[in-house]
Design a protein around this motif. Structure first.
Motif, mmCIF file in Angstrom:
data_model
loop_
_atom_site.group_PDB
_atom_site.id
_atom_site.type_symbol
_atom_site.label_atom_id
_atom_site.label_comp_id
_atom_site.label_asym_id
_atom_site.label_seq_id
_atom_site.Cartn_x
_atom_site.Cartn_y
_atom_site.Cartn_z
ATOM 1 N N PRO A 122 0.809 -1.228 0.000
ATOM 2 C CA PRO A 122 0.000 0.000 0.000
ATOM 3 C C PRO A 122 0.843 1.280 0.000
ATOM 4 O O PRO A 122 0.388 2.308 -0.504
ATOM 5 N N ILE A 123 2.064 1.185 0.507
ATOM 6 C CA ILE A 123 2.954 2.359 0.475
ATOM 7 C C ILE A 123 3.256 2.718 -0.985
ATOM 8 O O ILE A 123 3.190 3.875 -1.394
ATOM 9 N N LEU A 124 3.563 1.673 -1.748
ATOM 10 C CA LEU A 124 3.826 1.902 -3.177
ATOM 11 C C LEU A 124 2.582 2.444 -3.874
ATOM 12 O O LEU A 124 2.664 3.350 -4.703
ATOM 13 N N ALA A 125 1.438 1.855 -3.489
ATOM 14 C CA ALA A 125 0.192 2.206 -4.185
ATOM 15 C C ALA A 125 -0.194 3.662 -3.919
ATOM 16 O O ALA A 125 -0.665 4.359 -4.825
ATOM 17 N N SER A 126 0.015 4.131 -2.691
ATOM 18 C CA SER A 126 -0.368 5.521 -2.402
ATOM 19 C C SER A 126 0.640 6.498 -2.995
ATOM 20 O O SER A 126 0.279 7.575 -3.474
ATOM 21 N N LEU A 127 1.916 6.102 -2.996
ATOM 22 C CA LEU A 127 2.933 6.979 -3.585
ATOM 23 C C LEU A 127 2.673 7.162 -5.087
ATOM 24 O O LEU A 127 2.711 8.285 -5.609
ATOM 25 N N ALA A 128 2.364 6.053 -5.765
ATOM 26 C CA ALA A 128 2.120 6.152 -7.213
ATOM 27 C C ALA A 128 0.907 7.040 -7.495
ATOM 28 O O ALA A 128 0.902 7.808 -8.464
ATOM 29 N N LEU A 129 -0.091 6.956 -6.617
ATOM 30 C CA LEU A 129 -1.268 7.827 -6.808
ATOM 31 C C LEU A 129 -0.878 9.297 -6.673
ATOM 32 O O LEU A 129 -1.180 10.111 -7.543
ATOM 33 N N ALA A 130 -0.199 9.602 -5.576
ATOM 34 C CA ALA A 130 0.163 11.008 -5.317
ATOM 35 C C ALA A 130 1.029 11.546 -6.454
ATOM 36 O O ALA A 130 0.811 12.661 -6.946
ATOM 37 N N GLU A 131 1.973 10.723 -6.912
ATOM 38 C CA GLU A 131 2.872 11.208 -7.972
ATOM 39 C C GLU A 131 2.144 11.331 -9.321
ATOM 40 O O GLU A 131 2.503 12.166 -10.145
ATOM 41 N N THR A 132 1.137 10.490 -9.524
ATOM 42 C CA THR A 132 0.338 10.640 -10.750
ATOM 43 C C THR A 132 -0.363 12.005 -10.746
ATOM 44 O O THR A 132 -0.358 12.732 -11.736
ATOM 45 N N PHE A 133 -0.937 12.364 -9.603
ATOM 46 C CA PHE A 133 -1.658 13.648 -9.537
ATOM 47 C C PHE A 133 -0.687 14.815 -9.719
ATOM 48 O O PHE A 133 -0.988 15.778 -10.418
ATOM 49 N N ILE A 134 0.482 14.693 -9.101
ATOM 50 C CA ILE A 134 1.484 15.769 -9.259
ATOM 51 C C ILE A 134 1.869 15.886 -10.735
ATOM 52 O O ILE A 134 1.964 16.980 -11.286
ATOM 53 N N GLY A 135 2.035 14.718 -11.367
ATOM 54 C CA GLY A 135 2.388 14.697 -12.796
ATOM 55 C C GLY A 135 1.324 15.351 -13.670
ATOM 56 O O GLY A 135 1.613 15.807 -14.771
ATOM 57 N N LEU A 136 0.094 15.404 -13.177
ATOM 58 C CA LEU A 136 -0.985 16.036 -13.952
ATOM 59 C C LEU A 136 -1.031 17.545 -13.699
ATOM 60 O O LEU A 136 -1.899 18.247 -14.217
ATOM 61 N N GLY A 137 -0.124 18.005 -12.843
ATOM 62 C CA GLY A 137 -0.072 19.439 -12.561
ATOM 63 C C GLY A 137 -0.976 19.865 -11.414
ATOM 64 O O GLY A 137 -1.245 21.049 -11.232
ATOM 65 N N ILE A 138 -1.447 18.887 -10.638
ATOM 66 C CA ILE A 138 -2.329 19.213 -9.507
ATOM 67 C C ILE A 138 -1.440 19.618 -8.330
ATOM 68 O O ILE A 138 -0.433 18.960 -8.052
ATOM 69 N N SER A 139 -1.838 20.663 -7.617
ATOM 70 C CA SER A 139 -0.977 21.084 -6.495
ATOM 71 C C SER A 139 -1.585 20.679 -5.145
ATOM 72 O O SER A 139 -2.745 20.265 -5.081
ATOM 73 N N ASP A 140 -0.761 20.811 -4.113
ATOM 74 C CA ASP A 140 -1.189 20.513 -2.741
ATOM 75 C C ASP A 140 -1.578 19.056 -2.521
ATOM 76 O O ASP A 140 -2.583 18.751 -1.884
ATOM 77 N N VAL A 141 -0.778 18.165 -3.074
ATOM 78 C CA VAL A 141 -1.041 16.723 -2.933
ATOM 79 C C VAL A 141 -0.292 16.218 -1.703
ATOM 80 O O VAL A 141 0.876 16.536 -1.513
ATOM 81 N N SER A 142 -0.970 15.454 -0.869
ATOM 82 C CA SER A 142 -0.246 14.825 0.249
ATOM 83 C C SER A 142 -0.795 13.425 0.500
ATOM 84 O O SER A 142 -1.877 13.078 0.030
ATOM 85 N N ILE A 143 -0.002 12.662 1.259
ATOM 86 C CA ILE A 143 -0.431 11.297 1.603
ATOM 87 C C ILE A 143 -0.697 11.276 3.101
ATOM 88 O O ILE A 143 0.083 11.819 3.886
ATOM 89 N N LYS A 144 -1.810 10.662 3.454
ATOM 90 C CA LYS A 144 -2.094 10.506 4.886
ATOM 91 C C LYS A 144 -2.036 9.019 5.207
ATOM 92 O O LYS A 144 -2.746 8.228 4.578
ATOM 93 N N TRP A 145 -1.167 8.690 6.150
ATOM 94 C CA TRP A 145 -1.002 7.284 6.501
ATOM 95 C C TRP A 145 -2.331 6.680 6.949
ATOM 96 O O TRP A 145 -3.087 7.363 7.621
ATOM 97 N N PRO A 146 -2.664 5.432 6.593
ATOM 98 C CA PRO A 146 -1.751 4.553 5.868
ATOM 99 C C PRO A 146 -1.715 4.791 4.361
ATOM 100 O O PRO A 146 -0.672 4.653 3.766
ATOM 101 N N ASN A 147 -2.864 5.105 3.742
ATOM 102 C CA ASN A 147 -2.761 5.253 2.287
ATOM 103 C C ASN A 147 -3.865 6.093 1.670
ATOM 104 O O ASN A 147 -4.353 5.777 0.600
ATOM 105 N N ASP A 148 -4.223 7.167 2.345
ATOM 106 C CA ASP A 148 -5.163 8.112 1.737
ATOM 107 C C ASP A 148 -4.366 9.143 0.964
ATOM 108 O O ASP A 148 -3.294 9.556 1.414
ATOM 109 N N VAL A 149 -4.915 9.565 -0.154
ATOM 110 C CA VAL A 149 -4.254 10.660 -0.869
ATOM 111 C C VAL A 149 -5.182 11.872 -0.811
ATOM 112 O O VAL A 149 -6.388 11.773 -1.084
#
Ligand code: BTN
Length: 336
Positions: A155-182
């Motif tokens: 799930p660590i990988l899964a949430s990181l990939a989500l957050a980085e996908t959104f950043i890659g789309l130009g979305i700002s203010d992205v964060s991860i909340k443990w365990p795996n909410d974006v």
């Protein structure tokens, strides 16, 4: 691929230029009038196709549908989504469908995608709001060689990939909340539900269920304070197959690194995006509450919390609530 899908692919390949009716008819081995009938059906399904007796057909807009070809076409993966992709109009929960496939031996990388879920599930028995064609609801079958107590790595990988996908789309203010909410600006935009099938103490299969609020225009009142969508934050609508493909591409890259034992970069990037490092939190886990400051995340996905008394507590699952001044009063529980 059926005839209609073939026609759509040909029109897409033309990339905004006209294709003659003769050309299409030849390539799909039909008459021109049969092509015309299929074009009418494609229009009913949401494609904007212009037609001219002299020039033929021009695709000006395609519908945002999660169909296997669209997903495969956009994927840059070696394995995820390359073999079995099950696209459903409606299902109870993609995790439930994926688990049945996994139990019948589905290989790693199998995907189950749905346009809506009638009983979408979240963590801790919560439900996941799954409005028709607004979000991405997908479950991925994995077969990692891990011990059961290492399952929290995925799930660590899964949430990181989500957050980085959104950043890659130009979305700002992205964060991860443990365990795996974006989260986007503190509101939940995506969540992950991991389910594990085990044999003795090792993982047999894992289902990574991912819900992304993509084009959702509005949430029910009960979720309004805690949930958001990419559309609500950016004002733009996104093609869901493109988001899914970008996500899977990132996830597969980090997953193969992890399989080779390369964990450092993933953990560093996760910590960088996690809004929890150094924060004072209250942790609810296994019916117990503890409080302290988050010091670290270990490679198995457990949070290391320094308690007031100075002891270190390793938290493997549960929910956290922020106790410090940055707390905006959002628990990240909602979101879908
Ligand atoms: C959470 O944040 O509580 C996890 C939400 C996970 C939702 C996804 S949508 C696709 C998959 N199927 C489900 O029933 N749940 C997950």
């Amino acid at each position: 691929m059926n005839t209609r899908e073939k026609l759509l692919t040909l029109l897409k390949k033309a990339e905004g230029t006209w294709v003659s009716g003769d050309d299409l008819a030849r390539k799909v081995a039909l008459t021109r009038s049969a092509v015309w009938k299929h074009v009418c059906r494609l229009r009913e399904q949401g494609c904007a196709i212009e037609s001219s007796p002299r020039k033929g057909y021009l695709l000006t807009q395609r519908p945002d549908r999660l169909v296997a070809d669209e997903i495969r076409e956009a994927l840059e993966t070696r394995n995820f989504g390359k073999r079995e992709v099950v696209c459903l109009e409606r299902t109870e929960s993609t995790n439930t469908s994926a688990r049945s496939l996994a139990l019948r031996g589905a290989p790693e990388g199998t995907l189950v995608v749905a346009e809506t879920q009638t009983q979408g599930r979240g963590r801790k028995g919560r439900s996941w709001y799954s409005p028709m064609r607004d979000g991405v609801y997908v479950s991925i079958v994995l077969r990692p060689r891990l011990l059961l107590n290492q399952a929290g790595r995925i799930p660590i990988l899964a949430s990181l990939a989500l957050a980085e996908t959104f950043i890659g789309l130009g979305i700002s203010d992205v964060s991860i909340k443990w365990p795996n909410d974006v989260l986007l600006r503190g509101r939940k935009v995506a969540g992950i539900l991991t389910e594990v099938g085990a044999e003795m103490d090792s993982v047999d299969y894992m289902i990574i269920g991912v819900g992304i609020n993509v084009n959702t225009p509005k949430f029910p009142r009960s979720l309004q304070g805690s949930a958001t969508s990419l559309f609500m934050e950016s004002g733009s609508r996104f093609f869901r197959s493109m988001i899914l493909a970008q996500y899977l591409t990132r996830l597969e890259k980090d997953y193969s690194l992890y399989r080779k034992g390369v964990t450092g970069s993933v953990l560093a990037r996760w910590k960088d995006l996690a809004g929890v490092m150094g924060r004072r939190v209250s942790v609810e886990a296994a019916g117990r509450n503890s409080q302290g400051v988050v010091e670290d995340l270990d490679e198995d996905g457990a949070l290391i919390v320094r308690s007031r008394g100075g002891g270190r507590v390793r938290v493997c699952s549960g929910d956290i609530r922020f106790l410090d001044v940055h707390d905006r009063g959002r628990s990240g529980k909602g979101g879908g």
